[in-house]
Scaffold this motif. Sequence first.
Motif, PDB file in Angstrom:
ATOM      1  N   PHE A  85      -5.493   6.620   9.594  1.00 49.17           N
ATOM      2  CA  PHE A  85      -5.790   5.226   9.872  1.00 49.17           C
ATOM      3  C   PHE A  85      -4.768   4.273   9.249  1.00 49.17           C
ATOM      4  O   PHE A  85      -4.501   3.209   9.800  1.00 49.17           O
ATOM      5  CB  PHE A  85      -7.209   4.859   9.434  1.00 49.17           C
ATOM      6  CG  PHE A  85      -8.248   5.408  10.361  1.00 49.17           C
ATOM      7  CD1 PHE A  85      -8.356   4.938  11.655  1.00 49.17           C
ATOM      8  CD2 PHE A  85      -9.096   6.414   9.953  1.00 49.17           C
ATOM      9  CE1 PHE A  85      -9.305   5.440  12.526  1.00 49.17           C
ATOM     10  CE2 PHE A  85     -10.054   6.926  10.817  1.00 49.17           C
ATOM     11  CZ  PHE A  85     -10.158   6.436  12.105  1.00 49.17           C
ATOM     12  N   TYR A  86      -4.201   4.620   8.107  1.00 51.89           N
ATOM     13  CA  TYR A  86      -3.143   3.796   7.535  1.00 51.89           C
ATOM     14  C   TYR A  86      -1.926   3.791   8.458  1.00 51.89           C
ATOM     15  O   TYR A  86      -1.326   2.749   8.706  1.00 51.89           O
ATOM     16  CB  TYR A  86      -2.723   4.301   6.152  1.00 51.89           C
ATOM     17  CG  TYR A  86      -3.734   4.082   5.054  1.00 51.89           C
ATOM     18  CD1 TYR A  86      -4.694   3.085   5.119  1.00 51.89           C
ATOM     19  CD2 TYR A  86      -3.728   4.885   3.925  1.00 51.89           C
ATOM     20  CE1 TYR A  86      -5.602   2.892   4.108  1.00 51.89           C
ATOM     21  CE2 TYR A  86      -4.643   4.695   2.898  1.00 51.89           C
ATOM     22  CZ  TYR A  86      -5.574   3.693   3.001  1.00 51.89           C
ATOM     23  OH  TYR A  86      -6.476   3.503   1.985  1.00 51.89           O
ATOM     24  N   VAL A  87      -1.566   4.972   8.949  1.00 50.53           N
ATOM     25  CA  VAL A  87      -0.395   5.084   9.828  1.00 50.53           C
ATOM     26  C   VAL A  87      -0.662   4.334  11.137  1.00 50.53           C
ATOM     27  O   VAL A  87       0.201   3.592  11.620  1.00 50.53           O
ATOM     28  CB  VAL A  87      -0.050   6.565  10.106  1.00 50.53           C
ATOM     29  CG1 VAL A  87       1.063   6.691  11.128  1.00 50.53           C
ATOM     30  CG2 VAL A  87       0.331   7.268   8.808  1.00 50.53           C
ATOM     31  N   LEU A  88      -1.856   4.503  11.686  1.00 50.26           N
ATOM     32  CA  LEU A  88      -2.198   3.805  12.920  1.00 50.26           C
ATOM     33  C   LEU A  88      -2.190   2.293  12.696  1.00 50.26           C
ATOM     34  O   LEU A  88      -1.691   1.526  13.528  1.00 50.26           O
ATOM     35  CB  LEU A  88      -3.568   4.264  13.430  1.00 50.26           C
ATOM     36  CG  LEU A  88      -4.002   3.716  14.779  1.00 50.26           C
ATOM     37  CD1 LEU A  88      -2.997   4.078  15.876  1.00 50.26           C
ATOM     38  CD2 LEU A  88      -5.379   4.248  15.131  1.00 50.26           C
ATOM     39  N   ASP A  89      -2.707   1.861  11.564  1.00 51.64           N
ATOM     40  CA  ASP A  89      -2.714   0.446  11.227  1.00 51.64           C
ATOM     41  C   ASP A  89      -1.282  -0.090  11.125  1.00 51.64           C
ATOM     42  O   ASP A  89      -0.980  -1.173  11.640  1.00 51.64           O
ATOM     43  CB  ASP A  89      -3.459   0.244   9.912  1.00 51.64           C
ATOM     44  CG  ASP A  89      -4.019  -1.152   9.758  1.00 51.64           C
ATOM     45  OD1 ASP A  89      -4.224  -1.831  10.776  1.00 51.64           O
ATOM     46  OD2 ASP A  89      -4.267  -1.560   8.610  1.00 51.64           O
ATOM     47  N   PRO A 107       4.594   7.086  -0.354  1.00 52.79           N
ATOM     48  CA  PRO A 107       4.723   7.398   1.075  1.00 52.79           C
ATOM     49  C   PRO A 107       3.982   8.671   1.486  1.00 52.79           C
ATOM     50  O   PRO A 107       3.370   8.718   2.549  1.00 52.79           O
ATOM     51  CB  PRO A 107       6.226   7.566   1.275  1.00 52.79           C
ATOM     52  CG  PRO A 107       6.860   6.826   0.145  1.00 52.79           C
ATOM     53  CD  PRO A 107       5.892   6.907  -0.992  1.00 52.79           C
ATOM     54  N   ARG A 108       4.016   9.686   0.655  1.00 52.16           N
ATOM     55  CA  ARG A 108       3.363  10.956   1.009  1.00 52.16           C
ATOM     56  C   ARG A 108       1.867  10.758   1.244  1.00 52.16           C
ATOM     57  O   ARG A 108       1.309  11.201   2.243  1.00 52.16           O
ATOM     58  CB  ARG A 108       3.602  11.995  -0.070  1.00 52.16           C
ATOM     59  CG  ARG A 108       2.855  13.301   0.201  1.00 52.16           C
ATOM     60  CD  ARG A 108       3.204  14.349  -0.791  1.00 52.16           C
ATOM     61  NE  ARG A 108       4.491  14.909  -0.383  1.00 52.16           N
ATOM     62  CZ  ARG A 108       5.230  15.707  -1.122  1.00 52.16           C
ATOM     63  NH1 ARG A 108       4.833  16.038  -2.316  1.00 52.16           N
ATOM     64  NH2 ARG A 108       6.363  16.177  -0.674  1.00 52.16           N
ATOM     65  N   THR A 109       1.197  10.084   0.319  1.00 57.51           N
ATOM     66  CA  THR A 109      -0.244   9.849   0.450  1.00 57.51           C
ATOM     67  C   THR A 109      -0.533   8.908   1.615  1.00 57.51           C
ATOM     68  O   THR A 109      -1.429   9.158   2.416  1.00 57.51           O
ATOM     69  CB  THR A 109      -0.816   9.252  -0.854  1.00 57.51           C
ATOM     70  OG1 THR A 109      -0.548  10.155  -1.922  1.00 57.51           O
ATOM     71  CG2 THR A 109      -2.303   9.018  -0.747  1.00 57.51           C
ATOM     72  N   PHE A 110       0.228   7.812   1.709  1.00 55.18           N
ATOM     73  CA  PHE A 110       0.009   6.833   2.771  1.00 55.18           C
ATOM     74  C   PHE A 110       0.104   7.479   4.152  1.00 55.18           C
ATOM     75  O   PHE A 110      -0.768   7.312   4.992  1.00 55.18           O
ATOM     76  CB  PHE A 110       1.022   5.689   2.661  1.00 55.18           C
ATOM     77  CG  PHE A 110       0.852   4.627   3.713  1.00 55.18           C
ATOM     78  CD1 PHE A 110       0.028   3.546   3.488  1.00 55.18           C
ATOM     79  CD2 PHE A 110       1.512   4.704   4.934  1.00 55.18           C
ATOM     80  CE1 PHE A 110      -0.138   2.558   4.448  1.00 55.18           C
ATOM     81  CE2 PHE A 110       1.359   3.730   5.906  1.00 55.18           C
ATOM     82  CZ  PHE A 110       0.534   2.651   5.659  1.00 55.18           C
ATOM     83  N   PHE A 111       1.165   8.242   4.374  1.00 57.68           N
ATOM     84  CA  PHE A 111       1.406   8.802   5.701  1.00 57.68           C
ATOM     85  C   PHE A 111       0.544  10.035   6.000  1.00 57.68           C
ATOM     86  O   PHE A 111       0.584  10.549   7.105  1.00 57.68           O
ATOM     87  CB  PHE A 111       2.892   9.081   5.906  1.00 57.68           C
ATOM     88  CG  PHE A 111       3.693   7.814   6.080  1.00 57.68           C
ATOM     89  CD1 PHE A 111       3.614   7.091   7.263  1.00 57.68           C
ATOM     90  CD2 PHE A 111       4.471   7.317   5.047  1.00 57.68           C
ATOM     91  CE1 PHE A 111       4.325   5.912   7.425  1.00 57.68           C
ATOM     92  CE2 PHE A 111       5.191   6.140   5.198  1.00 57.68           C
ATOM     93  CZ  PHE A 111       5.116   5.427   6.383  1.00 57.68           C
ATOM     94  N   HIS A 112      -0.258  10.463   5.051  1.00 58.28           N
ATOM     95  CA  HIS A 112      -1.215  11.533   5.320  1.00 58.28           C
ATOM     96  C   HIS A 112      -2.575  10.982   5.745  1.00 58.28           C
ATOM     97  O   HIS A 112      -3.471  11.743   6.080  1.00 58.28           O
ATOM     98  CB  HIS A 112      -1.383  12.441   4.089  1.00 58.28           C
ATOM     99  CG  HIS A 112      -0.335  13.494   4.004  1.00 58.28           C
ATOM    100  ND1 HIS A 112       0.873  13.284   3.390  1.00 58.28           N
ATOM    101  CD2 HIS A 112      -0.297  14.757   4.497  1.00 58.28           C
ATOM    102  CE1 HIS A 112       1.601  14.379   3.489  1.00 58.28           C
ATOM    103  NE2 HIS A 112       0.919  15.287   4.163  1.00 58.28           N
ATOM    104  N   HIS A 113      -2.751   9.666   5.701  1.00 54.09           N
ATOM    105  CA  HIS A 113      -3.987   9.024   6.151  1.00 54.09           C
ATOM    106  C   HIS A 113      -3.759   8.449   7.545  1.00 54.09           C
ATOM    107  O   HIS A 113      -3.012   7.484   7.719  1.00 54.09           O
ATOM    108  CB  HIS A 113      -4.413   7.906   5.192  1.00 54.09           C
ATOM    109  CG  HIS A 113      -4.984   8.417   3.920  1.00 54.09           C
ATOM    110  ND1 HIS A 113      -4.193   8.749   2.848  1.00 54.09           N
ATOM    111  CD2 HIS A 113      -6.266   8.671   3.555  1.00 54.09           C
ATOM    112  CE1 HIS A 113      -4.963   9.182   1.874  1.00 54.09           C
ATOM    113  NE2 HIS A 113      -6.221   9.155   2.275  1.00 54.09           N
ATOM    114  N   LEU A 150       0.824  -1.204   0.000  1.00 49.52           N
ATOM    115  CA  LEU A 150       0.000   0.000   0.000  1.00 49.52           C
ATOM    116  C   LEU A 150       0.862   1.261   0.000  1.00 49.52           C
ATOM    117  O   LEU A 150       0.562   2.228  -0.699  1.00 49.52           O
ATOM    118  CB  LEU A 150      -0.934  -0.013   1.213  1.00 49.52           C
ATOM    119  CG  LEU A 150      -2.129   0.904   1.186  1.00 49.52           C
ATOM    120  CD1 LEU A 150      -3.005   0.656  -0.035  1.00 49.52           C
ATOM    121  CD2 LEU A 150      -2.954   0.720   2.457  1.00 49.52           C
ATOM    122  N   ILE A 151       1.952   1.236   0.749  1.00 52.11           N
ATOM    123  CA  ILE A 151       2.876   2.379   0.758  1.00 52.11           C
ATOM    124  C   ILE A 151       3.459   2.593  -0.634  1.00 52.11           C
ATOM    125  O   ILE A 151       3.544   3.723  -1.123  1.00 52.11           O
ATOM    126  CB  ILE A 151       4.005   2.184   1.799  1.00 52.11           C
ATOM    127  CG1 ILE A 151       3.438   2.268   3.217  1.00 52.11           C
ATOM    128  CG2 ILE A 151       5.107   3.226   1.615  1.00 52.11           C
ATOM    129  CD1 ILE A 151       4.419   1.859   4.309  1.00 52.11           C
TER     130      ILE A 151
END
Length: 133
Positions: A34-38, A26-32, A20-21
């Motif tokens: 719930f993705y980061v928490l997951d 990385p920019r989009t992934f780490f701006h969500h 997914l990253i």
Amino acid sequence: ALFGMTISILSIFLTELCVLIVVLGPRTFFHHFFYVLDLFVVTSSFVLEIIFFALDEEVLESLVGLIVIFRVWRFVRIGHGLVEATVEITSQKYESVKEERDQMKKLLEEHGIPLPEGNEIHRSTLGPSSHHS
């Protein structure tokens, strides 16, 4: 056996998040959030599982609650993903029906056929104003 199965499942989850990253960037992934928490929950579960495997049973028993919370969180995220996918599919269908409505309206106008009384075609039941319950 249980340890191996748990590590395998967590590895699959970690792989999924890594893919997914890469796919989102990385920019989009780490701006969500719930993705980061997951990612945090799955990585923490993976690390804790390895640590707990090495610890004695007394220490492990005192930390069982933490493990349960992490595991429950993963199922909550799966449920959230299903709801999110359902909303997206519904939105796509809504847009498709809305486009068809607009095409029908255009055809009626092109052929000089009057629109229904009260311009019902303009205030379609598909519009946001129709969600009065």
